[in-house]
Motif scaffolding. Structure first.
Motif, mmCIF file in Angstrom:
data_model
loop_
_atom_site.group_PDB
_atom_site.id
_atom_site.type_symbol
_atom_site.label_atom_id
_atom_site.label_comp_id
_atom_site.label_asym_id
_atom_site.label_seq_id
_atom_site.Cartn_x
_atom_site.Cartn_y
_atom_site.Cartn_z
ATOM 1 N N GLU A 24 0.978 -1.241 0.069
ATOM 2 C CA GLU A 24 -0.032 -0.042 0.058
ATOM 3 C C GLU A 24 0.908 1.395 -0.072
ATOM 4 N N ALA A 25 0.519 2.287 -0.817
ATOM 5 C CA ALA A 25 1.341 3.600 -0.711
ATOM 6 C C ALA A 25 0.352 4.446 -0.601
ATOM 7 N N THR A 26 0.207 5.181 0.616
ATOM 8 C CA THR A 26 -1.026 6.209 0.864
ATOM 9 C C THR A 26 -0.230 7.608 1.310
ATOM 10 N N MET A 27 -1.017 8.424 1.649
ATOM 11 C CA MET A 27 -0.810 9.806 2.411
ATOM 12 C C MET A 27 0.597 10.347 1.378
ATOM 13 N N ILE A 28 0.519 10.339 0.138
ATOM 14 C CA ILE A 28 1.626 10.931 -0.558
ATOM 15 C C ILE A 28 1.249 12.174 -0.513
ATOM 16 N N ASP A 29 2.347 13.151 -0.171
ATOM 17 C CA ASP A 29 2.100 14.594 -0.367
ATOM 18 C C ASP A 29 1.676 15.165 -1.291
ATOM 19 N N ARG A 30 0.800 15.987 -1.330
ATOM 20 C CA ARG A 30 0.136 16.722 -2.712
ATOM 21 C C ARG A 30 1.299 17.495 -3.317
ATOM 22 N N LYS A 31 2.110 18.080 -2.524
ATOM 23 C CA LYS A 31 3.302 18.870 -2.894
ATOM 24 C C LYS A 31 3.959 18.300 -4.071
ATOM 25 N N ILE A 32 4.098 16.954 -4.093
ATOM 26 C CA ILE A 32 4.891 16.237 -5.033
ATOM 27 C C ILE A 32 4.459 16.161 -6.453
ATOM 28 N N GLY A 33 3.096 16.490 -6.545
ATOM 29 C CA GLY A 33 2.347 16.733 -7.776
ATOM 30 C C GLY A 33 1.957 15.474 -8.483
ATOM 31 N N ASP A 34 1.308 15.436 -9.413
ATOM 32 C CA ASP A 34 0.910 14.224 -10.029
ATOM 33 C C ASP A 34 1.530 13.420 -10.986
ATOM 34 N N LYS A 35 2.838 13.748 -10.940
ATOM 35 C CA LYS A 35 3.638 12.935 -12.006
ATOM 36 C C LYS A 35 3.717 11.521 -11.463
ATOM 37 N N PRO A 36 4.042 10.686 -12.572
ATOM 38 C CA PRO A 36 4.005 9.197 -11.973
ATOM 39 C C PRO A 36 5.127 9.161 -11.003
ATOM 40 N N ILE A 37 4.890 8.057 -9.938
ATOM 41 C CA ILE A 37 5.790 7.864 -8.709
ATOM 42 C C ILE A 37 6.245 6.500 -8.985
ATOM 43 N N ASP A 41 11.504 -6.834 12.288
ATOM 44 C CA ASP A 41 10.582 -6.458 11.024
ATOM 45 C C ASP A 41 10.573 -7.624 9.960
ATOM 46 N N CYS A 42 11.436 -8.606 10.095
ATOM 47 C CA CYS A 42 11.446 -9.543 8.923
ATOM 48 C C CYS A 42 10.138 -10.123 8.863
ATOM 49 N N CYS A 43 10.001 -10.410 7.631
ATOM 50 C CA CYS A 43 8.713 -11.327 7.192
ATOM 51 C C CYS A 43 7.584 -10.490 8.014
ATOM 52 N N LYS A 44 7.516 -9.258 8.006
ATOM 53 C CA LYS A 44 6.248 -8.747 8.651
ATOM 54 C C LYS A 44 5.858 -7.507 7.793
ATOM 55 N N VAL A 45 4.685 -7.208 7.765
ATOM 56 C CA VAL A 45 4.307 -5.888 7.025
ATOM 57 C C VAL A 45 4.626 -4.863 8.148
ATOM 58 N N LYS A 46 5.416 -3.883 7.525
ATOM 59 C CA LYS A 46 5.562 -2.679 8.398
ATOM 60 C C LYS A 46 4.880 -1.480 7.774
ATOM 61 N N ALA A 47 4.485 -0.625 8.497
ATOM 62 C CA ALA A 47 3.820 0.721 8.218
ATOM 63 C C ALA A 47 5.267 1.598 8.283
ATOM 64 N N VAL A 48 5.801 2.165 7.069
ATOM 65 C CA VAL A 48 6.929 2.932 7.146
ATOM 66 C C VAL A 48 6.497 4.454 6.453
ATOM 67 N N THR A 70 5.297 16.558 8.348
ATOM 68 C CA THR A 70 4.266 16.155 7.219
ATOM 69 C C THR A 70 4.818 14.735 6.885
ATOM 70 N N VAL A 71 3.935 13.675 6.749
ATOM 71 C CA VAL A 71 4.283 12.460 6.174
ATOM 72 C C VAL A 71 4.513 12.791 4.648
ATOM 73 N N GLN A 72 5.722 12.339 4.233
ATOM 74 C CA GLN A 72 5.677 12.587 2.494
ATOM 75 C C GLN A 72 5.110 11.029 2.004
ATOM 76 N N ALA A 73 5.106 10.104 2.611
ATOM 77 C CA ALA A 73 4.170 8.894 2.084
ATOM 78 C C ALA A 73 4.175 8.142 3.119
ATOM 79 N N LYS A 74 3.187 7.055 2.994
ATOM 80 C CA LYS A 74 2.963 5.997 4.105
ATOM 81 C C LYS A 74 3.061 4.746 3.445
ATOM 82 N N LEU A 75 3.807 4.013 3.687
ATOM 83 C CA LEU A 75 3.916 2.864 2.873
ATOM 84 C C LEU A 75 3.504 1.593 3.898
#
Length: 2019
Positions: free
Chosen positions: A627-640, A892-899, A915-920
């Motif tokens: 999952e990749a959420t909470m991506i800062d709007r300032k980054i613009g909508d170019k492909p990531i 965190d091995c073999c685990k899902v981690k919120a980064v 501000t979170v730049q992105a939450k993975l």
């Protein structure tokens, strides 16, 4: 296939009847048998356990079988353990046996076990995992599930989310097994294969739960949980690991290091002693980093006294500060022209000082060593104070009074505790071998230019290595143009060992023509690579690779992140790795061939073999982005896209260009090794691996809008994956050990948080939880000891690895023992103390876990767009490292981690960093390539793998590039947002307009905005419909993703401002579960809100996630109110979740407003206070004219409000002040939120108890009892004079004539014993005292006559009190030391490991010393003469008396945005005024009896007996005694201080009485100011610096709120003295006499008394006091009086029941001076006190005289009679005889310019000299401080004279006079006139011992003796620094006062008046060239008489012989011829 099989048959001879369960463990993998139910003697298990094994069975390995009594409710109880070494099995392959078990104490018990073991070795195989393994386990488990849990397996569903009212750890059974909850496994009837069971075991050890009360459990099962039991464990709530597939998110975001902070370092150089050298002129240079300051020069002395104070200010990041070196050097004869010669220096880093208690060294001796000659010993000592103050630290200076010198140099060395006094020289060898993976450090254009010229492509970097250590730098050579430079050089530092510098800085730099830049920096902490214990080791390191991180690798000319390469802040990219090693060798300085200089040397060393750092191995890193959420709007909508790198592998943009095969280019033909690697693996693997190309970035994807602030990437069912192969040395063992310790530490920390939570929320049984935590700790530590000792002979193990392992094993072992030991001591009353002890364990674990030698570099995740790096996360490789053994796996091995991704470098500081730049949601796996097969195991199930398009065999082993989830579940999330409190103030009004935004997966919703509040109650339910989550339902139930809640402040214009964020986990209900207790409805919990690293409030909320089944939403529990969330009104939090309310009444006392500042430039004129709580409130009366009277007319108002029953849920109460302007406008002035109302809850007084205002405060079971009246109140920490007694047991009798002072009696009481101490000191007749008053003989001094009453003044009292304070502190220290020691011994007793004993011995030594010091202090002091004393507080009076808020509280009003500094330390700037008042809340209805009490005033509610608040005129008298340690204000490092006092409009400036050039001025002044409360109630006392030109600068000021003092029940208007007298220095200051004060107190308190009875008794309430009844007036007549009795009661007022409290004694308080420009850092301290007298009372007498004592004038007359045995310096021209021309020089220390010389005794041949010469030294002397006072101009340019205070020391020197060259210095003696050894009677008895053993010999003081005569030795130091005797002098010292001197004057030398006779000198002293004949006659007659006679005789003989020879032949011839 290798495997080990164990057949567990039966267990026999069990006791009792019950269920049994067995646990069989091998290589860290446990299996559990089924439960054998209801078996009695014998348990038949008959089960097979099989372990497939990869490596051969080693003969030393163990098999462990544990048998438990199984219990459903309690924890399983261990019956016994069976352990066997598998040596026989390894040899024979098969074994059957029956053996007995052993219990906890290793004693064998009857119970026996019968087993059969088989081992199938497979010869000729290597340990490679094949795919089939672990799958074909024969399943003989009867479908029974195996788990280990010591928790409750019953009505509560297993593995569920946070249970109500408990933080997670306690309530959820934690299963040591994989992913899916036990619950689901049972429910679905699946039989789990043992493979699942063990390969993925979660990181959780069993939660040992012996802590929870059973009835509580029963309650929980019954579902009757108290609805308000809330856990504040928000952090734990999210971060506790419920399941095994998700790991904890890190809640704090901002990197804290690297941000500059203010520091102030103050150094006082007091004096130097024993400097090596003759007759030197020493200067001390103090150097910190590059700043240097010098003391003044002292002439011709080697024990100079300076007492100079230096301050250095810095504004740098903490670790830069702590690495700076403090260097003290002594320089000899420095002047303008020459730099002088260095005598010696001392170095220490700032960090060492900061880590001292109180961050300071006080009065310690630094030993000097010569850096150019290490063979020389100590070069002298400097006595100094060093203190390092960071912001917000306050330094407690020990009290400075007359400094009796700490002469014991050895005992007070400037060294941290535990470092030996004699430090040895050592060599530190830092070997630098080579580096790899350096980045480009040049632009590509340059490269092309070079290529055109040179024709070859060169590497673009010229690296060299620079090492900094202890203030010295060493550099290697520069390797031109190389990304992989090889140096093979060693840098050698010579430094004292142990060094006082903690870190070594190793930096790779790029050499450049213009300026060199750092490529990367690595710090090596010496504490981590050495161990100073008895089994410790010297610092050692490597050879090992050090990884360096810094800025991103692409080269730009101006690198914005260059700081990161310098080691500031967290590196955002891998830069290089460096191979280095460190070794230390202690030097034997006596050996002849040693190099004596400490210059840094560089030498070459031989190359090191490849394998020295370990075997290269292939590692595989896999990552999947779920999952990749909470991506800062300032980054613009170019492909990531996202990129993952490890080292330079996977780095696409700016890694170093290497061949693209994904393999690393090897040096010197290492390829063979690689190929072997590949061939070893199974065939198909080799095939596919050969061209497995790493995929390190995810495909580009356009983000989609989530809401106004954030985007997300649409990773719905397709989850992209990345994988990288890399090659590193296989040093996993280091990381494994580190992981094990980290896990133990995490578990411990979590447990401790729980315990603190339980204590904080006042739940039951914290001690049980603590015992559980300790149990876990000891189990974990023992487990570490068994596991860590593996792979010990692996390649590349360094000495440090071996030593660290040993010391970690020792530490962990002793920690396990101590934990067991402490566990037995945890009782309800000791929980808090033990908690502190256990917290030390936590720090120790964290310290041990940090591995100094790196192996695999950290993993970086970068978010990229446009090929630019935007934001990153750094993940330590050890956290994701895989191991077969559970405990060793990374967390965190073999685990899902919120980064959470953050911005790199400085961009990440401050608001941008929050501000979170992105939450993975990121899944990572790192391990050896050959263990790769399980890398997908931890992912949520239900996916298919999509491989890269590829043909060929062996396809199954290629990692997927993408996962596709076929199964998805639909949920509804309900977020119950109830309220938040104590939020961060984001608006200029000092409030915020907060709203919360809740994120879950790709959804987000917002609560409504509540305006102008810091404590919003939203009471809102947010419903998220149709949330899709991918994976199996059962897994999601255990492992929901986390919820992120962000709180913002709404602004009318612009973007909402971020306030803070928190995380939560929802409670999950699957569609087939019942919605009901115990889990539903969920409980509200407090979640801590973070803003960067600071807390920014708390959120009270609950979250539930409900699965939507086939029936759709209809099946969900119904929502109240409209569900039309589009436009309907707001949903409230439903009833079952919101708290239960009850009715409270809150009464408010409105007193007044103070110090309101202007608002929008207009003054506040008509303010009003609004109080609001939970929507209800009350308004104060309007103040009509704030300037005239800022108090309220109506004092008490009340309102009723519904509040939650649970006090923890009480909403805050808001106080707001508004100004009512014209036309009905209101303007907010400021506000204050009272976050906790608990302290204002009214509880009815318990009538039965005789409540003591102060119970005896026991300090570790000690209590200081103070004796009677004359004793000052006991020391601050003991807060009041206390007597331990059960209520009403003792009649206190205070000594009738309190003239005798004893040392405080320290009565030892065990904290547990109920001893009653009776204090009875009635001494009716004063005669006894008279006898006792005689002084003890001290060192043979004559007994001193009675102190003359007329001699005493206020200062006598002050100095006596300071002595007492010091004694107190000493006694306290001793008590504490003893208590600590007791505790140490207790712990050591059981943990009988030798190590702990040794340690406690060492410690004991130190403590014994402390105790001895105290006791010695007690014995040495003679019984003091009786001096009445006062109390000297070494802090503000307020802190002693709770800010005098006994009934009137002060609330600061804030306005303006909060500062984003750490801990909001700067809130002072936001204060716009203060509201004075109080609150009282109680539940309705209130019991009747209170209101019925006599005199109850209903209008005043609970605030009875409160004085009126009308204006009142007061005379304020401020006494300023002195200031200490002022911050220098002038260039010369001094200041010219004077006092300014402000109160309201009146200001008193004492400018004309400034004190020149003093940092410790004595003011001794009192100032009277008249004031009117309440208008003028804030007193400011400032110290300014006087300047001749320009304005005067403020040094610092202190503010005192007089009003609270005036109205306080502690009666702080005028301190009560300990004795009553009507004249003399201790005259009673208060206009009211003690009897009047007592009568008034009794009347106000409505208590019975006082009744004076006969025989000196007085009765107050139910207590009787006794005391003397007579008083003397000035004429010595005795009168009867009751004042003494009344005063006795006042001094013991705290013992009066109900109203008693400690009254403020006569005192001096010490207040810190602060300066707004340097917030939070003390600028000095001021000692003062304030008296206040209301003007409507009789006027007080004149102020006491506290003017500084004038020094008394004395004259010291020194007669030099004779000298003897003076060494002879000169050789005679003619005779070559030794002789000396002796003269004696003398001066009184500090007055060298007034030195006096005797005449010369020429040509002394025996060293005897006769002088009869008189020196006369007039001087001024302060008796009390034992200092001479000198006033002189500092230099010719000085404006005025400066006063110096120096110790009275007489220096006598003996010299040899020379006519043509400089005189030669022969020797000297220095006598401290207060303490010097008695002179010897004759020259023979005079010896060196008089100086050597000065401490042991009796000393005398010239001020007492007045006249002394004797012989004293002269000494000097020879070449070897040994003292030698160079002569003896017979002198007479005579001290007379100035008056006596005038009456009987004497002449200097041998002059009139009272001339001395001429000395009778022998004749040789005449000079031969003045009267040659005389000299010759003397020579002939005296010296050479016999010589001449002998010569004459010989001559005669010779002549005779000659004549004989001459005449002989003639005669012979004659005879022969017969003539």
């Amino acid at each position: 296939m290798m495997s080990l099989m164990v057949h567990l048959k039966t267990v026999a001879h069990l006791r009792g009847k019950g269920d049994r369960i067995a646990k069989v463990t091998f290589r860290g993998l446990p299996f559990f048998s089924r439960v054998a139910e209801n078996c009695e003697e014998v348990a038949n298990f008959n089960e097979m356990f099989r372990w497939p094994i990869a490596s051969r069975l080693d003969g030393n390995e163990m098999l462990e079988i544990q048998i438990y009594n199984y219990s459903k409710v309690f924890s399983n109880r261990l019956v016994g353990t069976f352990c066997m070494v598998l040596q026989k099995v390894a040899e024979e392959g098969h074994l059957e046996l029956t053996d007995t078990l052993i219990d906890d104490n290793n004693t064998s018990i009857k119970t026996s076990v019968m087993i059969e073991i088989k081992y199938q070795p497979m010869d000729g195989t290597v340990g490679v995992w094949s795919d089939g393994e672990f799958l074909d386990v024969p399943d003989d488990r009867d479908g029974m599930f195996a788990f280990e849990t010591d928790s409750l397996l019953s009505g509560q569903s297993h593995g569920s989310g946070p249970s109500p009212g408990r933080s997670l750890q306690g309530s959820i059974p934690t299963f040591r097994k994989a992913g899916k909850g036990v619950f689901s496994a049972m429910k679905l009837g699946k039989i789990k294969s043992s493979r699942d069971d063990h390969r993925k075991a979660g990181a959780d050890e069993p939660a040992i739960l012996d802590m929870e009360d059973l009835d509580k459990k029963a309650m929980r099962l019954a579902g009757t949980l108290d609805p308000d039991t809330i856990s504040l464990a928000s952090v734990t709530a999210v971060t506790t690991n419920v399941s095994n597939k998700r790991s904890k998110p890190d809640i704090k975001m901002e990197p804290s290091s690297g941000r500059p902070v203010d520091y102030q370092i103050s150094i006082t150089v007091i004096e130097a002693r024993q400097l090596i050298g003759l007759n030197m002129d020493p200067v001390v240079c103090v150097e910190i980093g590059d700043d240097k300051k010098y003391t003044s020069m002292k002439e011709s002395t080697n024990c100079p006294y300076y007492n100079e104070y230096f301050v250095f200010d810095f504004h740098v990041p903490p670790h830069v500060m702590f690495d700076k070196i403090i260097k003290l050097s002594v320089i000899h004869s420095k002047n303008l022209l020459r730099s002088g010669t260095l005598v010696g220096n001392f170095k220490m880093d700032v960090g060492t000082v900061y880590s001292q208690p109180e961050h300071q060294f006080y009065h310690k001796w630094a030993s000097l060593s010569d850096p150019d000659d290490i063979t020389a010993g100590c070069k002298g000592y400097i006595k100094c104070d060093i203190a390092v103050v960071g912001k917000g630290d306050n330094i407690k200076t020990p009290h400075k009074a007359n400094e009796t010198d700490e002469d014991d140099i050895e005992g007070n060395l400037l060294l941290p505790e535990g470092i030996p006094a004699e430090r040895q020289w050592a060599r530190f060898y830092v070997k630098i071998y080579r580096a790899e993976g350096l980045p480009k450090m040049n632009t590509s254009i340059m490269a092309n230019v070079k290529k055109a010229f040179i024709g070859e492509n060169r590497d673009l970097v010229d690296p060299y290595v620079q090492v900094q250590f202890a203030g010295q730098k060493g550099k290697t050579s520069v390797q031109k143009s190389s990304y992989e430079p090889i140096w093979n050089e060693q840098i050698i530092f010579t430094e004292l060992f142990p060094p006082l510098c903690k870190r070594m800085k190793v930096q790779i730099r790029d050499s450049d023509k213009v300026n060199d830049v750092a490529i990367g920096t690595h710090f090596i902490d010496l504490r981590k690579i050495s161990n100073d214990g008895d089994k410790g080791f010297l610092p050692t390191f490597g050879p090992a690779w050090a990884n360096m991180y810094g800025s991103t690798r692409q080269y730009t000319l101006m690198d914005e992140h260059q700081d990161l390469n310098e080691g500031l802040g967290e590196g955002v990219s891998f830069r290089a790795r460096l191979l280095l090693s460190i070794a230390v060798e202690i030097l034997d300085t006596t050996s002849p061939e040693i190099i004596s200089s400490t210059e840094v040397q560089v030498e070459t060393v031989s190359n090191i073999s490849e394998s020295a750092t370990g075997k290269m191995d292939e590692f595989f890193l896999f990552g999947s982005f779920l999952e990749a959420t909470m991506i800062d709007r300032k980054i613009g909508d170019k492909p990531i896209s996202f990129e993952i790198t490890i080292g330079n592998y996977g780095n696409q943009i700016d890694g170093v260009s290497k061949p693209s095969s994904g393999k690393k280019k090897k040096k010197d033909g290492d390829e063979e090794e690689e190929n072997e690697l590949i061939q070893n693996s199974s065939e198909d693997e080799a095939d596919e691996d050969a061209d497995l190309v790493s995929v390190s970035t995810t495909p580009l994807m356009k983000p989609v809008i989530t809401d106004r602030n954030y985007f997300h990437l649409p990773y719905f069912e397709k989850k992209p994956c990345v994988y990288i192969k890399s090659w590193w040395q296989d040093q996993r063992r280091r990381l494994y050990n580190s992981n094990m310790m980290d896990k133990i530490a995490d578990k411990l920390e979590e447990g401790l948080n729980d315990v603190q939570e339980i204590i904080k929320t006042e739940k039951a049984f914290p001690e049980r939880r603590l015992r559980g935590v300790l149990e876990e700790l000891s189990v974990g530590c023992s487990r570490f000891v068994t596991l860590a000792n593996k792979d010990v002979n692996q390649a590349g193990r360094t000495k440090l690895d071996r030593e660290r392992l040993k010391s970690c094993m020792r530490e962990m072992d002793s920690m396990a023992q101590q934990a067991k030991q402490i566990r037995t001591q945890v009782k309800k009353n000791t929980v808090r103390d033990k908690l502190k002890l256990v917290q030390n364990f936590l720090q120790k674990l964290r310290f041990l876990a940090d591995e100094p030698q790196h192996s695999i570099p950290d993993v970086f995740v970068w978010m990229m767009t446009n090929n630019k790096r935007i934001a990153y996360a750094r993940i330590p490789s050890k956290d994701i490292l895989y191991s077969i053994v559970d405990e060793e796996t990374g967390k965190d091995c073999c685990k899902v981690k919120a980064v959470f991704l953050k911005l790199p470098g400085k961009k990440g500081f401050g608001p941008a960093g929050w501000t979170v730049q992105a939450k993975l949601e990121l899944y990572l796996w790192l391990g050896l390539n050959k263990q790769r097969k399980d890398f997908l195991n931890g992912l949520p199930n239900g996916f298919e793998e999509i491989k890269a398009v590829k043909t060929g065999p062996g396809l199954h082993a290629v990692p997927p590039v993408c996962l596709i989830y076929g199964t998805k579940q639909v949920f509804q999330l309900r977020a119950h947002m109830y309220q938040a409190r104590s939020l961060f103030a984001a608006d200029s009004s000092g409030l915020s307009d907060p709203f919360a935004r809740v994120f879950f997966s790709t959804h987000s919703q917002v609560t409504e905005v509540l305006s102008e509040t810091l404590c919003p109650t939203w009471d809102q339910l947010l419903v998220f419909d149709d949330v899709e989550l991918f994976g199996e339902a059962s897994e999601l139930r255990d492992d929901p993703p986390i919820i992120v809640v962000e709180i913002y402040d709404q602004d009318t214009v612009g973007k909402a401002e971020f306030i803070g964020r928190t995380f939560a986990k929802p409670n999950i209900k699957m569609c087939d579960e019942h919605y009901g207790p115990p889990r539903f409805p969920p409980q509200l919990e407090y979640y801590q809100v973070y803003r960067g690293n600071c807390t920014a409030g708390e959120l009270l909320a609950a979250f539930e996630l409900l699965q939507i089944g086939q029936g759709g939403k209809a099946d969900l529990p119904p929502l109240e109110g409209p569900t039309d969330s589009e436009h309907g009104p707001i949903l409230p939090v439903p009833l079952g979740i919101r708290p239960v309310l009850s009715r409270y009444r809150i009464e408010v006392l409105f007193w007044g407003l103070r110090d309101l500042k202007r608002i929008n430039l207009a003054q506040v004129d008509r303010p009003r206070v609004d109080i609001e709580c939970a929507g209800k409130g009350v308004q104060s009366a309007l103040i009509q004219n704030y300037k005239k009277n800022p108090n309220f007319s109506t004092l008490v108002k009340w309102f009723e409000v519904d509040l939650p029953e649970n006090e923890l849920l009480h909403p805050p109460l808001n106080i707001r002040v508004v100004d009512c302007r014209a036309f009905g406008r209101y303007i907010l002035v400021g506000s204050h939120a009272v976050s906790s109302l608990r302290r204002f809850i009214y509880s009815t007084p318990d009538k039965t108890s005789n409540n003591w205002a102060t119970a005896a405060k026991l300090m570790n079971g000690y209590m200081v009892l103070t004796n009677g009246g004359s004793q000052p109140r006991s020391s601050p920490s003991l807060s009041s004079r206390t007597f331990s007694r059960p209520a009403g047991d003792v009649m206190v009798s205070v000594d009738s004539d309190p003239s005798i002072r004893k040392m405080d009696t320290v009565v030892k009481l065990d904290a547990t014993s109920d001893a009653v101490v009776k204090v009875d000191m009635t001494d009716d007749d004063g005669d006894k005292d008279k006898k006792k008053k005689k002084k003890k003989k001290k060192g043979g001094a004559e007994e001193e006559e009675e102190t003359d009453e007329r001699m005493l003044d206020w200062w006598s009292k002050y100095f006596a009190s300071i002595e007492t304070l010091k004694e107190m502190l000493r006694a306290q220290e001793a008590a504490q030391a003893e208590a600590e020691e007791r505790e140490d011994l207790e712990i050591a007793a059981e943990a009988a490991g030798s190590k702990t004993k040794e340690k406690s011995k060492e410690k004991k030594g130190f403590k014994d010393k402390k105790k001895a010091q105290a006791v010695e202090g007690a014995e040495k002091k003679p019984v003091k003469a009786k001096v009445d004393e006062l109390v000297v507080y070494n802090k503000e009076l307020e802190s002693e008396y709770g800010n005098f808020e006994d009934w009137l509280h002060t609330f600061n009003l804030y306005r303006g945005k909060a500062g984003d500094d750490d801990d909001h330390a700067l809130d002072d700037d936001r204060i716009v005024g203060r509201f004075k008042g109080s609150l009282c809340m109680y539940k309705l209805p209130l019991s009747e009896e209170i209101t019925r009490e006599a005199g109850f005033d209903p209008t005043m509610g609970m605030f009875q007996n409160i004085p009126h608040n009308d204006p009142i005129n007061v005379l304020v008298r401020v006494y300023v005694v002195r200031a200490t340690d002022l911050h220098p204000a002038d260039i010369n490092g001094k200041a010219d201080p004077y006092i300014v006092i402000k109160l309201g409009k009146s200001e008193v400036k004492d400018k004309e009485n400034y004190i020149s050039k003093q940092l410790n001025p004595v003011f001794g002044k009192s100032f009277d100011i008249e004031a009117t409360f309440p208008m003028e109630s804030m007193l400011t006392v400032s110290v300014y610096d006087w300047d001749l030109v320009g304005t005067d600068d403020l040094i610092g000021e202190t503010k005192i709120d007089l009003e609270n003092r005036f109205y306080s029940k502690y009666r702080a208007t005028c301190g009560i003295s300990s004795n009553y007298s009507v004249h003399g220095y201790n005259v009673w200051r208060d206009p009211m006499k003690p009897t009047q004060i007592l009568a008034k107190l009794c009347k106000d308190g409505k208590i019975d008394g006082p009744h004076y009875g006969p025989g000196g008794k007085v009765k107050v309430a139910s207590r009787i006091f006794t005391g003397p009844t007579e008083i003397e007036d000035e004429n010595g007549l005795k009168k009867q009086t009751e004042e003494h009795l009344a005063l006795t009661v006042l001094n013991h007022w705290e013992e009066i029941p109900r109203v008693g409290c400690k009254l403020v004694p006569e005192h001096v308080e010490t207040r810190p001076l602060l300066n707004a420009d340097k917030p939070g850092i003390e600028q000095g301290r001021i000692e003062m006190w304030v008296d206040m007298f209301p003007m409507d009372m009789p006027a007080p007498g004149p102020a006491i005289e506290i003017a500084p004592r004038k020094p008394k004038r004395y004259e010291l007359r020194v007669i030099i009679w004779n000298t003897d045995e003076v060494i002879l310096e000169d050789d005679d021209y003619f005779t070559g005889e030794k002789s000396s021309d002796i003269f004696v020089r003398g001066w009184l220390k500090g007055q060298q310019e007034d030195k006096q010389d005797t005449d010369v005794h020429y040509h002394s041949l025996t060293g005897e000299g006769n002088f009869n010469w008189r020196f006369v030294f007039p001087f001024e002397y302060l008796m009390a401080e034992e200092k001479i006072v000198i006033s002189k101009k500092e230099s010719m340019f000085s404006w005025d004279e400066t006063e110096y205070k120096i110790p009275p020391r007489l220096t006598l020197q003996v010299w040899d006079a020379d006519h043509f060259s400089a005189d030669d210095f022969l020797g000297a003696i220095e006598l401290d006139l207060n303490r010097f050894p008695r002179g010897a009677k004759t020259a023979k008895q005079c010896s060196l011992n008089m100086i050597r053993n000065e401490q042991d010999l009796p000393t005398i003081s010239i001020f007492k003796q007045k006249r002394v005569k004797g012989w004293w030795p002269f000494v000097a130091r020879d070449e070897n620094d040994e003292m030698e005797l160079t002569g003896k002098v017979e002198a007479e010292l005579h001290l007379v006062t100035a008056e006596e001197a005038e009456k009987s004057p004497v002449g200097l030398g041998r002059n009139e008046p009272d001339p001395l006779e001429k000395p009778n000198r022998p004749d040789t002293t005449f000079l031969w060239f003045l009267s040659p004949l005389k000299a010759i006659r003397y020579l002939v007659c005296n010296r050479y008489k016999w010589l001449i006679i002998k010569i004459v005789v010989v001559l005669l003989l010779l002549i005779m012989l000659g004549l004989f020879l001459y005449s002989m032949p003639g005669y012979l011839v004659k005879k022969l011829l017969g003539a």
